[in-house]
Motif scaffolding. Structure first.
Motif, mmCIF file in Angstrom:
data_model
loop_
_atom_site.group_PDB
_atom_site.id
_atom_site.type_symbol
_atom_site.label_atom_id
_atom_site.label_comp_id
_atom_site.label_asym_id
_atom_site.label_seq_id
_atom_site.Cartn_x
_atom_site.Cartn_y
_atom_site.Cartn_z
ATOM 1 N N GLU A 29 0.879 -1.230 0.092
ATOM 2 C CA GLU A 29 0.069 -0.003 -0.016
ATOM 3 C C GLU A 29 0.918 1.309 -0.009
ATOM 4 O O GLU A 29 0.549 2.173 -0.795
ATOM 5 N N CYS A 32 2.552 1.632 -3.553
ATOM 6 C CA CYS A 32 1.468 2.187 -4.521
ATOM 7 C C CYS A 32 1.231 3.771 -4.349
ATOM 8 O O CYS A 32 1.262 4.475 -5.235
ATOM 9 N N LYS A 33 1.218 3.843 -2.865
ATOM 10 C CA LYS A 33 0.957 5.417 -2.837
ATOM 11 C C LYS A 33 2.226 6.256 -3.331
ATOM 12 O O LYS A 33 1.976 7.169 -3.658
ATOM 13 N N THR A 35 4.360 5.512 -5.405
ATOM 14 C CA THR A 35 4.452 5.426 -6.837
ATOM 15 C C THR A 35 3.703 6.674 -7.510
ATOM 16 O O THR A 35 3.937 7.196 -8.479
ATOM 17 N N GLU A 48 -0.811 5.286 -13.328
ATOM 18 C CA GLU A 48 -1.626 4.088 -12.832
ATOM 19 C C GLU A 48 -2.394 4.657 -11.437
ATOM 20 O O GLU A 48 -1.645 5.234 -10.686
ATOM 21 N N PHE A 50 -3.907 4.377 -7.606
ATOM 22 C CA PHE A 50 -3.577 3.520 -6.753
ATOM 23 C C PHE A 50 -4.668 2.220 -6.566
ATOM 24 O O PHE A 50 -4.048 1.469 -6.434
ATOM 25 N N CYS A 53 -2.950 -0.100 -9.081
ATOM 26 C CA CYS A 53 -1.472 -0.537 -8.467
ATOM 27 C C CYS A 53 -2.103 -1.620 -7.602
ATOM 28 O O CYS A 53 -1.357 -2.803 -7.613
ATOM 29 N N MET A 54 -2.846 -1.285 -6.529
ATOM 30 C CA MET A 54 -3.465 -2.316 -5.687
ATOM 31 C C MET A 54 -3.891 -3.635 -6.140
ATOM 32 O O MET A 54 -3.547 -4.851 -5.522
ATOM 33 N N GLU A 57 -0.741 -5.646 -7.615
ATOM 34 C CA GLU A 57 -0.120 -6.369 -6.367
ATOM 35 C C GLU A 57 -0.690 -7.356 -5.802
ATOM 36 O O GLU A 57 -0.363 -8.113 -5.493
ATOM 37 N N SER A 89 7.103 -4.892 -3.161
ATOM 38 C CA SER A 89 6.279 -5.024 -4.281
ATOM 39 C C SER A 89 6.202 -6.440 -4.507
ATOM 40 O O SER A 89 7.203 -7.279 -4.663
#
Length: 120
Positions: A29, A32-33, A35, A48, A50, A53-54, A57, A89
């Motif tokens: 998490e 992702c934040k 990035t 991308e 959030f 991204c999650m 993942e 990741s």
């Protein structure tokens, strides 16, 4: 007296499982934040989200779960270390496990189709 010492010794021995035997828990998490924020800070427009991204993942974590037990412990240790450096990741962890598999089993990779050089 020997029984007492044996009992104490057994009770004092926790049932340990080496860390590499279990899929590592990664803080994706935060990654992702970070990035998404970094991409926005650099003015990138095709960022991308959030949630995407999650989702990536989570899907990678599921795939890692199926590969983890069949991967050699040295590969698991190396890949866990790689995926834990900086932004954690499961996508990185999965990529590492897959690359190690391909390196160990090149015959399992289907051959690439030759491009037709006459087509433009």
């Amino acid at each position: 007296m020997k029984i007492v010492f044996l009992s104490l010794a057994l009770m004092g021995q926790p049932a340990t499982i080496p860390i590499a035997d279990k899929v590592p828990v990664l803080n994706v998490e935060a990654g992702c934040k970070a990035t998404v924020e970094e991409a926005k800070a650099h003015g990138l427009t095709a960022v991308e989200s959030f949630s995407d991204c999650m989702k990536d993942e989570k899907e990678a974590q599921q795939q890692v779960s199926t590969l983890w037990a069949t991967s050699p412990s040295d590969v698991r240790n190396r890949c866990e270390g790689t995926a834990s450096i900086g932004v954690q990741s499961y996508v990185e962890l999965l990529t590492c496990l897959q690359a190690a598999f391909v390196a160990a089993h090149p015959e399992a990779v289907p051959p690439r189709k030759a491009r037709d050089r006459n087509k433009h």
